[in-house]
Write an enzyme that holds these catalytic residues in place. Sequence first.
Site, PDB file in Angstrom:
ATOM      1  N   VAL A  11       0.830  -1.215   0.000  1.00  0.00           N
ATOM      2  CA  VAL A  11       0.000   0.000   0.000  1.00  0.00           C
ATOM      3  C   VAL A  11       0.859   1.258   0.000  1.00  0.00           C
ATOM      4  CG1 VAL A  11      -0.272  -0.011   2.544  1.00  0.00           C
ATOM      5  CG2 VAL A  11      -1.949   1.152   1.135  1.00  0.00           C
ATOM      6  N   LYS A  32      10.754  -6.930  -4.734  1.00  0.00           N
ATOM      7  CA  LYS A  32      11.559  -8.156  -4.835  1.00  0.00           C
ATOM      8  C   LYS A  32      10.774  -9.340  -5.385  1.00  0.00           C
ATOM      9  CE  LYS A  32      11.306  -9.393   0.103  1.00  0.00           C
ATOM     10  NZ  LYS A  32      12.125  -9.594   1.296  1.00  0.00           N
ATOM     11  N   THR A  40       0.299  -6.298   2.320  1.00  0.00           N
ATOM     12  CA  THR A  40      -0.930  -5.532   2.090  1.00  0.00           C
ATOM     13  C   THR A  40      -2.093  -6.413   1.649  1.00  0.00           C
ATOM     14  OG1 THR A  40       0.275  -3.509   1.636  1.00  0.00           O
ATOM     15  CG2 THR A  40      -1.935  -3.669   0.694  1.00  0.00           C
ATOM     16  N   GLN A  44      -7.120  -7.869   6.390  1.00  0.00           N
ATOM     17  CA  GLN A  44      -8.516  -8.315   6.419  1.00  0.00           C
ATOM     18  C   GLN A  44      -9.454  -7.212   6.879  1.00  0.00           C
ATOM     19  OE1 GLN A  44      -8.494 -11.601   9.153  1.00  0.00           O
ATOM     20  NE2 GLN A  44      -7.819 -13.074   7.611  1.00  0.00           N
ATOM     21  N   GLY A  46      -9.572  -3.916   7.786  1.00  0.00           N
ATOM     22  CA  GLY A  46      -9.886  -2.711   7.057  1.00  0.00           C
ATOM     23  C   GLY A  46      -8.992  -1.536   7.346  1.00  0.00           C
ATOM     24  N   GLU A 115     -13.231  -2.382  15.827  1.00  0.00           N
ATOM     25  CA  GLU A 115     -12.169  -3.325  16.187  1.00  0.00           C
ATOM     26  C   GLU A 115     -11.579  -2.931  17.530  1.00  0.00           C
ATOM     27  OE1 GLU A 115      -9.359  -4.322  13.165  1.00  0.00           O
ATOM     28  OE2 GLU A 115     -10.815  -4.044  11.574  1.00  0.00           O
ATOM     29  N   ASP A 209      13.937  -6.018   5.381  1.00  0.00           N
ATOM     30  CA  ASP A 209      15.077  -5.600   4.549  1.00  0.00           C
ATOM     31  C   ASP A 209      15.369  -4.093   4.664  1.00  0.00           C
ATOM     32  OD1 ASP A 209      14.888  -8.223   3.735  1.00  0.00           O
ATOM     33  OD2 ASP A 209      14.227  -7.784   1.703  1.00  0.00           O
ATOM     34  N   HIS A 230      -0.342 -10.614  16.952  1.00  0.00           N
ATOM     35  CA  HIS A 230      -1.802 -10.624  16.849  1.00  0.00           C
ATOM     36  C   HIS A 230      -2.320 -11.728  17.753  1.00  0.00           C
ATOM     37  CE1 HIS A 230      -5.861 -10.590  15.448  1.00  0.00           C
ATOM     38  NE2 HIS A 230      -5.598  -9.527  14.713  1.00  0.00           N
ATOM     39  N   ARG A 276      -4.770  -4.782  21.327  1.00  0.00           N
ATOM     40  CA  ARG A 276      -4.134  -6.052  20.973  1.00  0.00           C
ATOM     41  C   ARG A 276      -3.090  -6.546  21.967  1.00  0.00           C
ATOM     42  NH1 ARG A 276      -3.312  -5.615  14.598  1.00  0.00           N
ATOM     43  NH2 ARG A 276      -5.546  -5.863  14.360  1.00  0.00           N
ATOM     44  N   HIS A 335       3.034 -10.115  14.015  1.00  0.00           N
ATOM     45  CA  HIS A 335       2.082  -9.520  13.071  1.00  0.00           C
ATOM     46  C   HIS A 335       2.544  -8.190  12.492  1.00  0.00           C
ATOM     47  CE1 HIS A 335      -1.829  -9.001  11.298  1.00  0.00           C
ATOM     48  NE2 HIS A 335      -2.060  -7.885  11.974  1.00  0.00           N
ATOM     49  N   GLU A 359       5.019   0.264   6.797  1.00  0.00           N
ATOM     50  CA  GLU A 359       5.441  -0.507   7.970  1.00  0.00           C
ATOM     51  C   GLU A 359       6.941  -0.405   8.238  1.00  0.00           C
ATOM     52  OE1 GLU A 359       3.567  -4.331   8.264  1.00  0.00           O
ATOM     53  OE2 GLU A 359       4.883  -4.967   9.903  1.00  0.00           O
ATOM     54  N   ARG A 370       0.470  -0.717  17.912  1.00  0.00           N
ATOM     55  CA  ARG A 370      -0.351  -0.160  16.829  1.00  0.00           C
ATOM     56  C   ARG A 370      -1.833  -0.425  17.078  1.00  0.00           C
ATOM     57  NH1 ARG A 370      -2.446  -2.531  11.700  1.00  0.00           N
ATOM     58  NH2 ARG A 370      -1.923  -4.530  12.615  1.00  0.00           N
TER      59      ARG A 370
HETATM   60  C1  LIG Z   1      -2.725 -11.120   7.770  1.00  0.00           C
HETATM   61  C2  LIG Z   1      -2.628  -9.633   7.942  1.00  0.00           C
HETATM   62  C3  LIG Z   1      -3.774  -8.891   8.177  1.00  0.00           C
HETATM   63  C4  LIG Z   1      -3.691  -7.507   8.337  1.00  0.00           C
HETATM   64  N1  LIG Z   1      -4.840  -6.777   8.495  1.00  0.00           N
HETATM   65  C5  LIG Z   1      -4.760  -5.428   8.538  1.00  0.00           C
HETATM   66  C6  LIG Z   1      -5.938  -4.621   8.564  1.00  0.00           C
HETATM   67  O1  LIG Z   1      -7.048  -5.123   8.536  1.00  0.00           O
HETATM   68  N2  LIG Z   1      -5.789  -3.271   8.609  1.00  0.00           N
HETATM   69  C7  LIG Z   1      -4.559  -2.661   8.630  1.00  0.00           C
HETATM   70  O2  LIG Z   1      -4.483  -1.427   8.675  1.00  0.00           O
HETATM   71  N3  LIG Z   1      -3.440  -3.405   8.586  1.00  0.00           N
HETATM   72  C8  LIG Z   1      -3.501  -4.753   8.526  1.00  0.00           C
HETATM   73  N4  LIG Z   1      -2.359  -5.491   8.458  1.00  0.00           N
HETATM   74  C9  LIG Z   1      -1.070  -4.786   8.406  1.00  0.00           C
HETATM   75  C10 LIG Z   1      -0.900  -4.191   7.026  1.00  0.00           C
HETATM   76  O3  LIG Z   1      -1.376  -5.091   6.056  1.00  0.00           O
HETATM   77  C11 LIG Z   1       0.564  -3.887   6.740  1.00  0.00           C
HETATM   78  O4  LIG Z   1       1.153  -3.214   7.811  1.00  0.00           O
HETATM   79  C12 LIG Z   1       0.666  -3.008   5.504  1.00  0.00           C
HETATM   80  O5  LIG Z   1      -0.003  -3.625   4.430  1.00  0.00           O
HETATM   81  C13 LIG Z   1       2.120  -2.754   5.171  1.00  0.00           C
HETATM   82  O6  LIG Z   1       2.166  -2.105   3.935  1.00  0.00           O
HETATM   83  P1  LIG Z   1       3.570  -1.729   3.317  1.00  0.00           P
HETATM   84  O7  LIG Z   1       3.301  -1.160   1.978  1.00  0.00           O
HETATM   85  O8  LIG Z   1       4.334  -0.924   4.287  1.00  0.00           O
HETATM   86  O9  LIG Z   1       4.333  -3.142   3.214  1.00  0.00           O
HETATM   87  P2  LIG Z   1       3.977  -4.454   2.377  1.00  0.00           P
HETATM   88  O10 LIG Z   1       2.576  -4.501   1.943  1.00  0.00           O
HETATM   89  O11 LIG Z   1       4.507  -5.606   3.146  1.00  0.00           O
HETATM   90  O12 LIG Z   1       4.856  -4.256   1.084  1.00  0.00           O
HETATM   91  C14 LIG Z   1       6.262  -4.274   1.139  1.00  0.00           C
HETATM   92  C15 LIG Z   1       6.782  -4.409  -0.263  1.00  0.00           C
HETATM   93  O13 LIG Z   1       8.197  -4.261  -0.284  1.00  0.00           O
HETATM   94  C16 LIG Z   1       8.770  -5.304  -1.050  1.00  0.00           C
HETATM   95  N5  LIG Z   1      10.120  -5.510  -0.551  1.00  0.00           N
HETATM   96  C17 LIG Z   1      10.490  -5.872   0.698  1.00  0.00           C
HETATM   97  N6  LIG Z   1      11.826  -5.965   0.778  1.00  0.00           N
HETATM   98  C18 LIG Z   1      12.307  -5.638  -0.443  1.00  0.00           C
HETATM   99  C19 LIG Z   1      13.613  -5.585  -0.987  1.00  0.00           C
HETATM  100  N7  LIG Z   1      14.699  -5.891  -0.277  1.00  0.00           N
HETATM  101  N8  LIG Z   1      13.750  -5.219  -2.281  1.00  0.00           N
HETATM  102  C20 LIG Z   1      12.674  -4.932  -3.042  1.00  0.00           C
HETATM  103  N9  LIG Z   1      11.416  -5.003  -2.578  1.00  0.00           N
HETATM  104  C21 LIG Z   1      11.235  -5.345  -1.289  1.00  0.00           C
HETATM  105  C22 LIG Z   1       7.822  -6.472  -0.831  1.00  0.00           C
HETATM  106  O14 LIG Z   1       7.980  -7.464  -1.813  1.00  0.00           O
HETATM  107  C23 LIG Z   1       6.484  -5.753  -0.896  1.00  0.00           C
HETATM  108  O15 LIG Z   1       6.118  -5.516  -2.225  1.00  0.00           O
HETATM  109  C24 LIG Z   1      -2.428  -6.868   8.299  1.00  0.00           C
HETATM  110  C25 LIG Z   1      -1.274  -7.618   8.073  1.00  0.00           C
HETATM  111  C26 LIG Z   1      -1.368  -8.991   7.881  1.00  0.00           C
HETATM  112  C27 LIG Z   1      -0.111  -9.755   7.614  1.00  0.00           C
END
Ligand SMILES: Cc1cc2nc3c(=O)[nH]c(=O)nc-3n(C[C@H](O)[C@H](O)[C@H](O)COP(=O)(O)OP(=O)(O)OC[C@H]3O[C@@H](n4cnc5c(N)ncnc54)[C@H](O)[C@@H]3O)c2cc1C
Length: 528
Positions: A11, A32, A40, A44, A46, A115, A209, A230, A276, A335, A359, A370
């Site tokens: 996201v 990667k 992302t 689940q 929201g 929630e 990473d 979680h 949590r 989580h 994140e 969080r």
């Molecule tokens: C099962 C589950 C349920 C969740 N439910 C919720 C929810 O309902 N609401 C909410 O707000 N949050 C929720 N979360 C948390 C939330 O989904 C994440 O915190 C958020 O999506 C993180 O987004 P991001 O873009 O920072 O990272 P990510 O979505 O993890 O994306 C990271 C990206 O970086 C890439 N990457 C990583 N390392 C490298 C590298 N060395 N080189 C190149 N690319 C790399 C990965 O491949 C990926 O594309 C949930 C998480 C999980 C696991």
Amino acid sequence: MLDVLVVGSGVAGLSAAVHAAGRGASVALVTKGGLGHGATRYAQGGVAAALETEGDSPELHLSDTLAAGAGLCDPDAVRVLVTEGPQRVRALIDLGAEFDRTRDGEAASLALAREGGHSVARVVHAGGDATGAEIERALVAAVQATACEIHEAQFTFDLLVESGVCAGVRTVDPTGTAREIRARQVLLASGGAGQMFSVTTNPPESTGDGTAMARRAGVAVADVEFMQFHPTALHTESMPRPLLSEALRGEGAVLRDEAGVAFMADEHPLADLAPRDIVARAIAMRLRDRNLDHLWLDATGIAEFPVRFPTIFAAVQAVGLDPTRDWLPVAPAAHYLSGGVCTDLDGATTIPGLWACGEVACSGVHGANRLASNSLLDGLVFAHRAIDAIIDGKHGSDATGVLRGIDPIEAHAPHPAGASAGPATTRAEVQAVMTRDAGVLRDAATLADAAARLAELAPGASDPEVRNLVEVGSALIAAAAARHESRGTHTRLDYPGRSAAFLGRYVFTRAGAPAFVPLPTAAEARRS
Ligand SMILES: Cc1cc2nc3c(=O)[nH]c(=O)nc-3n(C[C@H](O)[C@H](O)[C@H](O)COP(=O)(O)OP(=O)(O)OC[C@H]3O[C@@H](n4cnc5c(N)ncnc54)[C@H](O)[C@@H]3O)c2cc1C
């Protein structure tokens, strides 16, 4: 040369790339795995936002977030999150994301869920419990419609730091071909590090990473002792563990112990909807004291379970359970990493040219714990701000947000990987150490054991992801060992109470022990 290079396609990274392209910047995104692989799409429950609903307001969202964060949120960062969040959710809808609507014929009103830790229903969701997948779908379609260059299967293994400035990244593809990608500004959006633990909801990509790369280059990293577990992952063999969203408890599901007793009312006034950290600790204590490996979630009272929670229904059915009849076995799972690369209120880090959001960042919005459904929002809001700041010409960081109190530091070229020695360390070995000794419940002895064992494993960490897990795991252990208190998601069995002496962050800037940086006093905060 590129204006902006985004690392990651969750996201945060996708939102940033779409916005940068929309503002006319030349932008590339490296990721990667495949586009869309990351945490992302698993989300689940929201996205939390105070969307002008009666009884809700950004102020109330702010106070819920601060309460969950157990004293360590940066209030300015949280204010940014809750006031800009509603606009970002609306912009996502304009981009094509389809959130669930109420079924009373009012096409205009979004369905809102409640929630843990939220005092009102304010969580928008999609496909019942498939919110992340819908957001990822909409953002992938949006980025593909821009001029953004997309490089899949490019593993970023280090930052290029020249004269104290980030000048790009080094990547390697699956054939082993390494390259440098140069850009005026690099935005880390590489997600979390749940893969440090053997029981996690996080996908295989979540290996810390970005945090590890920043740490190797001397960029400030903080709050990594706050790994959120979680409380209700489905207790099965599969990994990542299927999550039983907090939204189930928002709809009336109840935690029960091995004797069927609903115990959360004895732990917190919000009972099953407590934040949590409280719920995870209550479960972990019972598991330890009673020598159990799971407790139960009773969701049998939820009306229309398969319609409201289709993803969870399918996951539960896959292990032979029917949530409308059976209690579901649950245990905590790693989580969300609340800490990461320290940023100001625009996502700028301690070195010019390097930004972080989502994140991987420690923006101060999550503090020591969080609040549910705040992380997708965090990615949306701070990706947008970082791109605006970059395009508006901001250079370097300000003393705002988490960076207040952290001095800019001369960054350096990353430490080279040491020559690996002995048998190759595996991911599973690192996970076993972290899970046994640095999980939900910790003490001085377990953390010392974990530190010693990771030091033994470090020389064999030739795989770059395993090396990163060791790097972030070691930082987590060092900060957890230094923090002689229990706060938020960090529980020390030998220091069960919260202590005002630890109102601050453990910040890593150079190799070795973290420095303690106290939070600014109210007067200092007003002055800055
Ligand atoms: C099962 C589950 C349920 C969740 N439910 C919720 C929810 O309902 N609401 C909410 O707000 N949050 C929720 N979360 C948390 C939330 O989904 C994440 O915190 C958020 O999506 C993180 O987004 P991001 O873009 O920072 O990272 P990510 O979505 O993890 O994306 C990271 C990206 O970086 C890439 N990457 C990583 N390392 C490298 C590298 N060395 N080189 C190149 N690319 C790399 C990965 O491949 C990926 O594309 C949930 C998480 C999980 C696991």
